[in-house]
Design a protein around this motif. Structure first.
Motif, short mmCIF file in Angstrom:
data_model
loop_
_atom_site.label_atom_id
_atom_site.label_comp_id
_atom_site.label_asym_id
_atom_site.label_seq_id
_atom_site.Cartn_x
_atom_site.Cartn_y
_atom_site.Cartn_z
N GLU A 68 4.80 22.39 8.15
CA GLU A 68 4.44 23.31 9.27
C GLU A 68 4.48 22.86 10.71
O GLU A 68 4.82 23.33 11.51
CB GLU A 68 3.16 24.06 8.88
N GLU A 72 6.86 24.20 13.61
CA GLU A 72 6.21 24.77 14.79
C GLU A 72 6.77 24.01 15.89
O GLU A 72 7.12 24.81 17.06
CB GLU A 72 4.75 24.87 14.73
N VAL A 83 3.56 31.30 14.46
CA VAL A 83 3.86 30.82 13.32
C VAL A 83 4.91 31.70 12.60
O VAL A 83 4.51 32.77 12.19
CB VAL A 83 2.48 30.58 12.67
N THR A 86 4.93 29.04 6.52
CA THR A 86 3.81 28.06 5.87
C THR A 86 4.20 27.47 4.62
O THR A 86 5.17 28.01 3.76
CB THR A 86 2.57 28.94 5.64
#
Length: 192
Positions: A68, A72, A83, A86
């Protein structure tokens, strides 16, 4: 897809899901494919008549886990501050591939699990790659932007693919296949 008269497909891998597993966004477009639709599309691809007519050795490949933080950071470098991926959602899409493989009786190369085992993960533990746990150096080594592979990630993919072929179709290992052309150093054969 060529007809069997045009070309024979011996092996076929189906390797989708990393982009399908993106979260819905508000950027005006989305690559997200809802989980059940994703599973149905995998089934449609694997059972499509144009593919089945070749009767290939078929392998489903799970999407990999994601990191993640790296995802990002890569998105932020593109001006995207939302976002979009995940670790938990990537795990769900990998499980969907396992389910489809079981349903269709098609071998699954569990790339998600192969990466996670290398990252030191065990069932029931928090997922490496999640921002809820410390950064995992192994995932960083395998993926340059949290999703796309570094050379080490491609090596895992190749090694796992060859292990699966050896277990499932040992007579299809490269060293057991006949040559279509003579070896490069057989001067007599090449001079004919």
């Amino acid at each position: 897809m060529p007809s069997p008269e045009q070309a024979k497909i011996r092996f076929m891998t189906i390797f989708f899901g990393a982009n399908d597993a993106r979260l819905p966004n508000t950027l005006g477009y989305t690559q997200t494919v809802p989980l059940e639709a994703y599973k149905q599309q995998l089934i449609k691809i694997a059972t499509h008549p144009a593919i089945k007519t070749h009767n290939p050795h078929m392998i489903l490949i799970t999407p990999p886990p994601i990191d993640e933080r790296l995802c990002e950071a890569a998105d932020a470098a593109k001006g995207i501050n939302q976002v979009r991926r995940t670790a938990e959602n990537a795990a769900r899409y990998a499980e969907a591939v396992r389910e489809v493989g079981e349903q269709l009786d098609v071998p699954v190369l569990d790339l998600w699990k192969a990466f996670m085992q290398r990252a030191g993960w065990s069932e029931g533990q928090p997922l490496p790659g999640s921002k809820d746990v410390e950064r995992n150096a192994v995932l960083t080594e395998l993926m340059h932007d949290g999703l796309h592979f570094n050379p080490a990630g491609y090596r895992v993919l190749l090694d796992e693919l060859m292990r699966l072929i050896e277990r499932t179709w040992p007579n299809q290992m490269p060293e057991k296949l006949p040559f279509l052309l003579p070896p490069w150093d057989d001067a007599d054969a090449w001079s004919e």
